[in-house]
Design a protein around this motif. Structure first.
Motif, PDB file in Angstrom:
ATOM      1  N   GLU A  49       2.887  21.861  -1.798  1.00 40.20           N
ATOM      2  CA  GLU A  49       3.551  22.826  -0.922  1.00 40.20           C
ATOM      3  C   GLU A  49       3.482  22.390   0.543  1.00 40.20           C
ATOM      4  O   GLU A  49       4.455  22.517   1.278  1.00 40.20           O
ATOM      5  CB  GLU A  49       2.949  24.211  -1.119  1.00 40.20           C
ATOM      6  CG  GLU A  49       3.309  24.817  -2.469  1.00 40.20           C
ATOM      7  CD  GLU A  49       2.575  26.104  -2.777  1.00 40.20           C
ATOM      8  OE1 GLU A  49       1.831  26.615  -1.912  1.00 40.20           O
ATOM      9  OE2 GLU A  49       2.741  26.608  -3.903  1.00 40.20           O
ATOM     10  N   GLU A  50       2.327  21.849   0.962  1.00 32.66           N
ATOM     11  CA  GLU A  50       2.189  21.355   2.337  1.00 32.66           C
ATOM     12  C   GLU A  50       3.154  20.199   2.598  1.00 32.66           C
ATOM     13  O   GLU A  50       3.785  20.129   3.659  1.00 32.66           O
ATOM     14  CB  GLU A  50       0.751  20.906   2.596  1.00 32.66           C
ATOM     15  CG  GLU A  50      -0.237  22.047   2.709  1.00 32.66           C
ATOM     16  CD  GLU A  50      -1.686  21.579   2.785  1.00 32.66           C
ATOM     17  OE1 GLU A  50      -1.917  20.343   2.869  1.00 32.66           O
ATOM     18  OE2 GLU A  50      -2.586  22.432   2.738  1.00 32.66           O
ATOM     19  N   LEU A  51       3.267  19.288   1.619  1.00 31.71           N
ATOM     20  CA  LEU A  51       4.187  18.161   1.774  1.00 31.71           C
ATOM     21  C   LEU A  51       5.639  18.626   1.821  1.00 31.71           C
ATOM     22  O   LEU A  51       6.445  18.092   2.594  1.00 31.71           O
ATOM     23  CB  LEU A  51       3.986  17.155   0.644  1.00 31.71           C
ATOM     24  CG  LEU A  51       2.665  16.388   0.654  1.00 31.71           C
ATOM     25  CD1 LEU A  51       2.501  15.574  -0.630  1.00 31.71           C
ATOM     26  CD2 LEU A  51       2.569  15.484   1.874  1.00 31.71           C
ATOM     27  N   GLU A  54       6.213  20.093   5.216  1.00 27.94           N
ATOM     28  CA  GLU A  54       6.291  18.984   6.176  1.00 27.94           C
ATOM     29  C   GLU A  54       7.661  18.318   6.111  1.00 27.94           C
ATOM     30  O   GLU A  54       8.260  17.996   7.141  1.00 27.94           O
ATOM     31  CB  GLU A  54       5.192  17.970   5.864  1.00 27.94           C
ATOM     32  CG  GLU A  54       5.123  16.800   6.812  1.00 27.94           C
ATOM     33  CD  GLU A  54       4.030  15.816   6.426  1.00 27.94           C
ATOM     34  OE1 GLU A  54       4.303  14.597   6.477  1.00 27.94           O
ATOM     35  OE2 GLU A  54       2.923  16.260   6.058  1.00 27.94           O
ATOM     36  N   GLY A  55       8.169  18.126   4.899  1.00 30.16           N
ATOM     37  CA  GLY A  55       9.487  17.525   4.739  1.00 30.16           C
ATOM     38  C   GLY A  55      10.585  18.403   5.303  1.00 30.16           C
ATOM     39  O   GLY A  55      11.504  17.923   5.965  1.00 30.16           O
ATOM     40  N   LEU A  56      10.475  19.705   5.058  1.00 28.28           N
ATOM     41  CA  LEU A  56      11.480  20.629   5.568  1.00 28.28           C
ATOM     42  C   LEU A  56      11.501  20.666   7.087  1.00 28.28           C
ATOM     43  O   LEU A  56      12.551  20.857   7.699  1.00 28.28           O
ATOM     44  CB  LEU A  56      11.241  22.034   5.010  1.00 28.28           C
ATOM     45  CG  LEU A  56      11.560  22.229   3.531  1.00 28.28           C
ATOM     46  CD1 LEU A  56      11.059  23.595   3.067  1.00 28.28           C
ATOM     47  CD2 LEU A  56      13.044  22.080   3.266  1.00 28.28           C
ATOM     48  N   GLU A  57      10.337  20.475   7.687  1.00 30.43           N
ATOM     49  CA  GLU A  57      10.233  20.550   9.146  1.00 30.43           C
ATOM     50  C   GLU A  57      10.372  19.187   9.820  1.00 30.43           C
ATOM     51  O   GLU A  57      10.231  19.081  11.036  1.00 30.43           O
ATOM     52  CB  GLU A  57       8.896  21.184   9.521  1.00 30.43           C
ATOM     53  CG  GLU A  57       8.775  22.637   9.059  1.00 30.43           C
ATOM     54  CD  GLU A  57       7.394  23.223   9.303  1.00 30.43           C
ATOM     55  OE1 GLU A  57       6.438  22.464   9.559  1.00 30.43           O
ATOM     56  OE2 GLU A  57       7.281  24.463   9.213  1.00 30.43           O
ATOM     57  N   SER A  58      10.686  18.145   9.048  1.00 34.24           N
ATOM     58  CA  SER A  58      10.652  16.784   9.584  1.00 34.24           C
ATOM     59  C   SER A  58      11.899  16.356  10.346  1.00 34.24           C
ATOM     60  O   SER A  58      11.908  15.298  10.937  1.00 34.24           O
ATOM     61  CB  SER A  58      10.400  15.783   8.451  1.00 34.24           C
ATOM     62  OG  SER A  58      11.516  15.750   7.577  1.00 34.24           O
ATOM     63  N   GLY A  59      12.935  17.125  10.313  1.00 35.18           N
ATOM     64  CA  GLY A  59      14.132  16.696  11.035  1.00 35.18           C
ATOM     65  C   GLY A  59      15.283  17.633  10.798  1.00 35.18           C
ATOM     66  O   GLY A  59      15.140  18.700  10.201  1.00 35.18           O
ATOM     67  N   ASP A  60      16.428  17.207  11.288  1.00 34.29           N
ATOM     68  CA  ASP A  60      17.622  18.013  11.119  1.00 34.29           C
ATOM     69  C   ASP A  60      18.004  18.074   9.645  1.00 34.29           C
ATOM     70  O   ASP A  60      17.868  17.099   8.907  1.00 34.29           O
ATOM     71  CB  ASP A  60      18.779  17.416  11.913  1.00 34.29           C
ATOM     72  CG  ASP A  60      18.529  17.475  13.415  1.00 34.29           C
ATOM     73  OD1 ASP A  60      17.750  18.345  13.843  1.00 34.29           O
ATOM     74  OD2 ASP A  60      19.111  16.646  14.140  1.00 34.29           O
ATOM     75  N   SER A  61      18.514  19.213   9.257  1.00 32.51           N
ATOM     76  CA  SER A  61      18.937  19.364   7.875  1.00 32.51           C
ATOM     77  C   SER A  61      20.342  18.794   7.697  1.00 32.51           C
ATOM     78  O   SER A  61      21.098  18.650   8.652  1.00 32.51           O
ATOM     79  CB  SER A  61      18.915  20.839   7.479  1.00 32.51           C
ATOM     80  OG  SER A  61      19.820  21.575   8.278  1.00 32.51           O
TER      81      SER A  61
END
Length: 84
Positions: A49-51, A54-61
């Motif tokens: 869930e943390e990963l 992190e992926g969701l918050e890592s850049g523009d969608s």
């Protein structure tokens, strides 16, 4: 497999013995192994869930459409082996 000795108060020992009976475990060891396994699974799930967060918050969608998947498929098919 190694053995571990633990000390429990009388009330904790009674509780564990009741859980063994209620849970249909063959022994206290089996009950404790199940608790440890459940904790390992919970921690692994938390890590996933943390990963994901992190992926969701890592850049523009980006919008993933059928066209995007087709381009991705073509790219992977044509990608040189060194890059794979």
């Amino acid at each position: 497999m190694i053995s571990i000795n633990i000390s429990l108060s009388d009330s904790m020992k009674t509780f564990v013995e009741e859980q063994v009976i209620k849970g249909g475990y063959a022994s206290i060891s089996e009950y404790l192994l199940d608790l440890i396994n459940q904790d390992q699974q919970r921690q692994a799930q938390e890590n996933i869930e943390e990963l994901l967060i992190e992926g969701l918050e890592s850049g523009d969608s980006i919008e993933v459409t059928d066209e995007w998947w087709e381009q991705k498929r073509i790219y992977l098919i044509n990608k040189p082996l060194q890059e794979q």
